[in-house]
Design an enzyme around this catalytic site. Sequence first.
Site, PDB file in Angstrom:
ATOM      1  N   PRO A  73      87.599  61.147 -35.509  1.00 10.23           N
ATOM      2  CA  PRO A  73      88.474  60.010 -35.226  1.00 10.23           C
ATOM      3  C   PRO A  73      89.944  60.391 -35.220  1.00 10.23           C
ATOM      4  CG  PRO A  73      86.762  59.357 -36.745  1.00 10.23           C
ATOM      5  CD  PRO A  73      86.609  60.843 -36.549  1.00 10.23           C
ATOM      6  N   CYS A  74      90.677  59.848 -34.243  1.00 11.46           N
ATOM      7  CA  CYS A  74      92.052  60.303 -34.017  1.00 11.46           C
ATOM      8  C   CYS A  74      93.100  59.228 -34.280  1.00 11.46           C
ATOM      9  CB  CYS A  74      92.199  60.807 -32.574  1.00 11.46           C
ATOM     10  SG  CYS A  74      91.911  59.513 -31.336  1.00 11.46           S
TER      11      CYS A  74
END
Length: 313
Positions: A73-74
């Site tokens: 996840p960014c």
Amino acid sequence: MRTVDLFSGCGGMSLGFQNANFEVISAFDKWEPALKVYKENFDHPIYDFDLSTDESLKFIKNLKPQLIIGGPPCQDFSSAGKRDETLGRADLTLSYANIVAECEPEWFVMENVQRILKSNILKEAISIFKKAGYGISYEVLDASYCGVPQSRKRFFLIGHLHSKDGFLNPYLTKNKTTKQMTIYDYLGKSLGVEYYYRHPRSYMRRGVFSIHEPSPTIRGVNRPVPKGYTKHSGDIAQIDENLRPLTTIERSYLQTFPKDFKFIGCKTDLEQVIGNAVPVKLGEYVANCIIEYIEDKKSNNIQNSGQLELEYA
């Protein structure tokens, strides 16, 4: 090559590698809307696992993957997020690195937003990879030079056991096209529009785009033309009743999902599922660079990589 996709989302990277003839044997994610779409489109299983646990690590290790791919996840790095590494989601990048280090696949590919280059988490992850014996190559790729009709910049970190740093960079560079791919190049006039609306993050930016240029980054939101929208100086068409945003499915085409790819779920979830995905053709581009490297290595025709001077070293 037995491939496992971590943080797979709806399967953009899985499909890209599968198209390049990698054997994707399983995928892992935790978000139900993405899990539903993935299950609808692939024959291999996807597991609803928390990848920060020891149990998930043991499970993945038992699969004996030769390649691990994935995009942790960014949100904590993204220009659209809060950009706060202390919120906890960035720790999943370290979970990814620890899984790779423990499972010891011959290869790994990690994808993220460009801004991760400024993070401390990336330095920690690279340190884990290096201690595990991986040579690494990394590159920020503009998808529009890699077979995708979208100006989407993404960071890729590729690791190979016992290789020198920078081993894949010549392939990632030389295989790019010399001009950006436009929507028209990819889809012709099949969308039935010449111009379309894409809601800007700020009204200081343009909102009207042409099919004769790459799309801007497909995001997880898709809004109609607001009432009273004032034409921006960069807009290249008039604001009238014919101007519309692209539909959810049309946006999936710009992410290079094929037309037979099934998207099930509510519109709000699907917009985010599609916006979060790795463009299929971008994943395929990286996969084919790896294949070319392997083939050249077999024939002793490896290009001079010019070992990277790594800033974190």
